[in-house]
Design a protein around this motif. Structure first.
Motif, PDB file in Angstrom:
ATOM      1  N   ASP A 162       0.839  -1.210   0.000  1.00 37.84           N
ATOM      2  CA  ASP A 162       0.000   0.000   0.000  1.00 37.84           C
ATOM      3  C   ASP A 162       0.863   1.246   0.000  1.00 37.84           C
ATOM      4  N   VAL A 163       1.964   1.227   0.765  1.00 39.16           N
ATOM      5  CA  VAL A 163       2.871   2.376   0.785  1.00 39.16           C
ATOM      6  C   VAL A 163       3.526   2.544  -0.586  1.00 39.16           C
ATOM      7  N   LEU A 164       3.916   1.444  -1.203  1.00 42.38           N
ATOM      8  CA  LEU A 164       4.531   1.494  -2.535  1.00 42.38           C
ATOM      9  C   LEU A 164       3.562   2.086  -3.551  1.00 42.38           C
ATOM     10  N   ALA A 165       2.285   1.702  -3.471  1.00 37.60           N
ATOM     11  CA  ALA A 165       1.293   2.250  -4.394  1.00 37.60           C
ATOM     12  C   ALA A 165       1.141   3.754  -4.191  1.00 37.60           C
ATOM     13  N   ALA A 166       1.186   4.218  -2.936  1.00 39.40           N
ATOM     14  CA  ALA A 166       1.076   5.656  -2.665  1.00 39.40           C
ATOM     15  C   ALA A 166       2.281   6.405  -3.217  1.00 39.40           C
ATOM     16  N   VAL A 167       3.490   5.813  -3.066  1.00 42.00           N
ATOM     17  CA  VAL A 167       4.694   6.458  -3.593  1.00 42.00           C
ATOM     18  C   VAL A 167       4.604   6.558  -5.118  1.00 42.00           C
ATOM     19  N   ARG A 168       4.156   5.490  -5.784  1.00 41.35           N
ATOM     20  CA  ARG A 168       4.030   5.542  -7.236  1.00 41.35           C
ATOM     21  C   ARG A 168       3.024   6.604  -7.662  1.00 41.35           C
ATOM     22  N   ALA A 169       1.913   6.679  -6.944  1.00 41.95           N
ATOM     23  CA  ALA A 169       0.896   7.659  -7.298  1.00 41.95           C
ATOM     24  C   ALA A 169       1.438   9.073  -7.139  1.00 41.95           C
ATOM     25  N   GLY A 170       2.196   9.314  -6.066  1.00 37.29           N
ATOM     26  CA  GLY A 170       2.740  10.651  -5.848  1.00 37.29           C
ATOM     27  C   GLY A 170       3.807  11.009  -6.874  1.00 37.29           C
ATOM     28  N   ALA A 171       4.616  10.037  -7.308  1.00 38.79           N
ATOM     29  CA  ALA A 171       5.691  10.317  -8.255  1.00 38.79           C
ATOM     30  C   ALA A 171       5.158  10.606  -9.649  1.00 38.79           C
ATOM     31  N   GLY A 172       4.026   9.987 -10.007  1.00 42.43           N
ATOM     32  CA  GLY A 172       3.425  10.254 -11.302  1.00 42.43           C
ATOM     33  C   GLY A 172       4.225   9.681 -12.462  1.00 42.43           C
ATOM     34  N   GLU A 173       4.124  10.304 -13.633  1.00 43.83           N
ATOM     35  CA  GLU A 173       4.730   9.781 -14.855  1.00 43.83           C
ATOM     36  C   GLU A 173       6.246   9.908 -14.873  1.00 43.83           C
ATOM     37  N   LEU A 174       6.792  10.713 -13.986  1.00 46.60           N
ATOM     38  CA  LEU A 174       8.250  10.890 -13.977  1.00 46.60           C
ATOM     39  C   LEU A 174       8.971   9.700 -13.325  1.00 46.60           C
ATOM     40  N   ALA A 175       8.219   8.844 -12.623  1.00 42.79           N
ATOM     41  CA  ALA A 175       8.852   7.720 -11.925  1.00 42.79           C
ATOM     42  C   ALA A 175       9.148   6.605 -12.919  1.00 42.79           C
ATOM     43  N   GLU A 176      10.415   6.409 -13.246  1.00 43.89           N
ATOM     44  CA  GLU A 176      10.824   5.323 -14.123  1.00 43.89           C
ATOM     45  C   GLU A 176      10.989   4.032 -13.330  1.00 43.89           C
ATOM     46  N   GLU A 177      11.361   4.117 -12.058  1.00 43.23           N
ATOM     47  CA  GLU A 177      11.504   2.958 -11.197  1.00 43.23           C
ATOM     48  C   GLU A 177      11.308   3.380  -9.756  1.00 43.23           C
ATOM     49  N   VAL A 178      10.525   2.578  -9.013  1.00 45.96           N
ATOM     50  CA  VAL A 178      10.354   2.775  -7.569  1.00 45.96           C
ATOM     51  C   VAL A 178      10.647   1.441  -6.908  1.00 45.96           C
TER      52      VAL A 178
END
Length: 861
Positions: free
Chosen positions: A788-804
């Motif tokens: 759930d925390v990982l999903a929140a981080v991905r959502a906050g990073a948006g399209e600029l996140a190439e890898e989390v």
């Protein structure tokens, strides 16, 4: 399987001189009779005729009396007088023997040192009872010629005084013990090849050798059998409940032989042939019926005439009736069983004599005092015999033949053969009374288009060749009004020929299967593996890349759900029970792959493979909501409604993938300590499966047996839970004898594949701009799943996140009780520019805000 001695076969067909069992096998395989085994000669080495010169009886301390004999075994094998072994006045050999049924002057069979007897028993000179026994005087049992072990073979009694050869003669050839025997494999539709008559016919087809059919009345040694007489033994058929529309018995021949010598032995050649065929010689009357069955294919039965009361009635069993069969087992009969009965005290058909076509009863069997014999040769319905044999677990030699179809024209010929042999070797007299209840019909003709063979095989057989080959198997071929169609009447010994395709198979078989060309069809363009096949191969390859080994287990399981700890209301407990399971302890169809896969892992661990990593792709059966459909009749095509009802009655069978990992995933080595497989490895395997399909999945905490409640992940795809992964419950691990900490996963592959996009994946351009890197550590409650925390981080990073990527989990006093820190490494990249420090900082702020809002996270200071 039938055994074929060449000497026996040669009585019916012209076997080429010098033919070996291997040659015979090669000839028969061309017509579809496969070699099972070539049984070597029963005896090898120097087995010779000996004449007893002297017998000295000696009683020893153990109370046993043995004979020390001097035996003349021929000039080539005798010891010269004074050689030091045992001095004697004439050349001979000294042999110790414990039997006492012979005397001086008798001719015996002697196994000299170097002989090998049946059972791989090697003969050598040895010291016994104070003498050197330089060979062995043999009994019938020791030579594999019968069960008589009390006395040795006296050749004058066996062959007659005038037919015994001189000492030193080869006894292997004399007794027929040096012949190889071919065992063949017969398919169920070729039941006529369970007899020497049928094999000889097939050898003739294969080689063109001249064949004399011993089943034709005109080929009997004494001419055709006599016709039925009015005063014959009364036989009645009372079958009011036929099976499959066929009356249980349509022919019943009876013959009587009186005045048989009860002590008359079976001739040596007959015993030899029965032994070669894998049957045990018993008595003359029984041996003769068995021999004629093996020769012609017609099962027969011999009754003690004094114990049979007319009329003989063939009927179905009454509920609760019992019969003690020849194997001394008392059996409770079924109303479908067809019986042979007689009528003691005038009560018609009140006493059961035997199971028709399967086995006789003990009460009327031929015994040591039998002098008058009633011979039965009948034709019984194959379906009735087959069901009775299976019902009572009696796969007798007679049942094997009847259930495959016996020639209905054989009973009279076979009965006459038995009568002739009993008269010749038992000293009996054939009674003039002859019974023949015959209600058989002629085989129905089959209409065959002359070009049907070409259509089905691709070989252009000429019209005359087709006709000639069908006539060669014994069929009658007649023209019809249509010049392109012939009427083929199959021979009576081929009940399997009921349609055009069967006749075409005979044409192809006799013309040679090698004449049929092997042509691969051209694959149409654009066709290949289906989408589902590609997906299954991709999944298997992905799991193999992780080090798992694919296995295939039977889908039949027993009571495994208690061992797996499934709740009482779990839908997986509802399993489909088989009506005829392969094993009594596995009557159910599995509802989960782990039902059978855990046993596979247990078996591997029990055999030393502690570090087991196995997976399986297979179907499970979920019968919930399925009803029962009536079976449609077999005499017509089912209606659409009947087919729909059958489809509704078929349980749902989704395809799953499951795996079990035990022991160490990384072994100990020079690089340091290894690592045991844990719940995260099971989850990673599920992610690999999802990646192979291109299906997006999320992982959430779950409680689902047989997994540990605190270490189980639910896998969600397309909005639904499609599987689970994690560590198995300790009680489940103990129940299946697995190493502690074993992990497993199982996913509904059909549901996961349905969640995968069907459109081709569109590639995105690779950015040439440098990435920006950020690390974010967030503090959350320990009960919050990392996913759930990982999903929140991905959502906050948006399209600029190439890898989390989650790279660290920390708990300690610095955070306070009930808290944990999750550290994520981010790689950020824009497709059209280099990110500035301000932009990466803004991404970081958005991540912290999204995590605070969605999971209550705080930035770790």
């Amino acid at each position: 399987m039938p055994y074929v001695p060449l000497s026996w076969l040669a009585e019916h067909v012209a076997v080429a001189p010098g033919t070996t069992a291997a040659d015979l096998a090669a000839d028969l395989v061309r017509v579809g009779l496969e070699e099972e085994e070539i049984v070597p000669a029963a005896v090898t080495g120097p087995l010779v005729v000996g004449r007893v010169l002297s017998v000295v009886a000696e009683e020893h301390k153990n109370g046993k009396t043995v004979n020390f004999c001097r035996v003349d075994v021929g000039e080539a094998h005798n010891d010269a007088p004074g050689t030091g072994k045992e001095p004697a006045d004439v050349p001979s050999r000294g042999i110790v023997c414990g039997a006492h049924n012979f005397g001086v002057g008798d001719s015996v069979v002697v196994a000299l040192p170097g002989t090998t007897l049946p059972g791989d028993f090697h003969i050598a000179a040895r010291k016994t009872y104070g003498h050197t026994s330089d060979g062995m005087i043999c009994s019938a049992r020791e030579l594999g010629l019968g069960e008589d072990h009390a006395g040795i073979i006296v050749l004058e009694q066996l062959l007659g005084a005038g037919d015994v050869p001189a000492p030193g003669a080869d006894a292997i050839a004399l007794l027929g013990l040096g012949e190889e025997v071919l065992e063949i494999n017969v398919t169920p539709d070729r039941g006529y090849c369970f007899a020497m008559r049928g094999v000889a016919r097939e050898y003739s087809h294969a080689t063109g050798a001249a064949f004399t059919d011993p089943g034709l009345p005109e080929n009997l040694p004494g001419g055709p059998p006599p016709a039925a007489t009015p005063d014959a033994v009364v036989v009645e058929v009372d079958d009011a409940a036929p099976i499959a529309g066929n009356v249980g018995c349509d022919r019943f021949v009876t013959r009587v032989v009186r005045g048989i010598d009860p002590s008359a032995p079976s001739p040596a050649w007959l015993k030899e042939r029965l032994t070669q065929a894998g049957m045990r010689p018993i008595s003359l009357a029984v041996d003769v019926t068995n021999y004629v069955m093996l020769d012609l294919g017609q099962p027969l039965h011999a009754y003690d005439l004094a114990e049979v009361a007319e009329p003989v009635v063939v009927r179905r069993a009454a509920p609760g009736e019992q019969l003690t069969t020849l194997d001394d087992v008392t059996r409770t009969l079924d109303p479908e069983d067809l019986l042979i009965t007689d009528s003691p005290d005038g009560a018609r058909g009140s006493r059961v004599l035997g199971l028709a076509g399967v086995m006789g009863g003990a009460q009327t069997e031929v015994g040591p005092a039998t002098t008058d014999v009633l011979v039965e040769a009948a034709h019984f319905d194959p379906v009735s015999v087959a069901r009775t044999a299976r019902r009572h677990k009696l796969p007798s030699e007679a049942a094997k033949r009847f259930e495959r179809g016996v020639d209905p024209r054989l009973p009279a010929v076979a009965a006459q053969r038995v009568v002739d042999l009993l008269v010749e070797h038992g000293g009996g007299t054939a009674d003039p009374r002859v019974g023949d209840l015959d209600r058989t019909g002629h085989p129905a003709p089959v209409l065959l288009r002359v070009d049907e063979a070409r259509r089905l095989t691709g070989v252009d057989y000429p019209r005359e060749q087709v006709r000639g080959l069908l006539e060669e198997i014994g069929a009658r071929v007649e023209t019809t009004e249509d010049p392109e169609v012939v009427a083929v009447t199959p021979p009576t010994w081929r009940p399997d020929l009921v349609g055009p395709a069967h006749l075409v198979e005979e044409v192809a078989r006799l013309a040679g299967y090698d004449e049929i060309p092997s042509v691969l069809p051209t694959a149409p363009a654009g066709h290949g593996l289906t989408r589902g096949q590609r997906q299954r191969r991709d999944v298997a390859r992905a799991l193999a890349d992780l080090g798992l080994v694919e296995v295939l287990s039977y889908p039949f399981v027993g009571e495994v759900h208690d061992r797996m700890g499934l709740p009482a209301d779990d839908e997986r407990r509802l399993a489909l029970r088989l009506a005829n399971p392969m094993a009594d302890d596995a009557p159910f169809m599995r509802t989960s792959l782990l039902d059978s896969l855990l046993d596979v892992a247990r078996r591997n661990v029990s055999r030393g493979l502690v570090d087991a990593r196995v997976f399986e792709l297979g179907l499970v059966t979920r019968p919930a909501g399925v009803g029962v459909a009536a079976s449609p009749p077999a005499d017509r095509r089912p209606t659409d409604d009947e087919l729909a009802a059958l489809a509704q009655a078929v349980p749902r069978q989704p395809r799953h993938v499951a795996g079990v990992l035990t022991g160490q995933l990384v072994p100990d080595g020079v690089w340091g300590r290894g690592r045991a497989a844990d719940w995260a490895d099971a989850v990673d395997a599920v992610r690999a499966v999802a990646a192979a399909l291109g299906a997006p999945v999320t992982v959430e905490a779950a409680e689902h047996a047989p997994w540990h409640p605190g270490r189980c992940a639910g896998v969600r795809a397309g909005g639904a839970v499609v599987g689970h992964a994690g560590q198995l419950h300790p009680r489940v691990v103990a129940a299946f004898d697995l190493p502690a900490g074993a992990v497993a996963f199982e996913v509904d592959l059909d549901a996961l594949a349905a969640a995968a996009p069907t459109e081709p994946v569109q590639p995105t351009p690779v950015s040439t701009y440098p990435p920006g890197k950020e690390d974010v550590a967030l503090v959350v409650d320990t009960g919050v799943p990392a996913a759930d925390v990982l999903a929140a981080v991905r959502a906050g990073a948006g399209e600029l996140a190439e890898e989390v990527r989650l790279f660290d989990v920390y708990t300690g006093d610095q955070l306070g009780e009930g808290k944990k820190s999750l550290a994520f490494a981010l790689r950020l990249r824009a497709p059209d520019r280099t990110l500035t420090a301000q932009e990466t900082a803004e991404v970081r702020e958005r991540i912290v805000a999204a995590a605070r809002e969605q999971v209550g996270a705080e930035l770790r200071s």
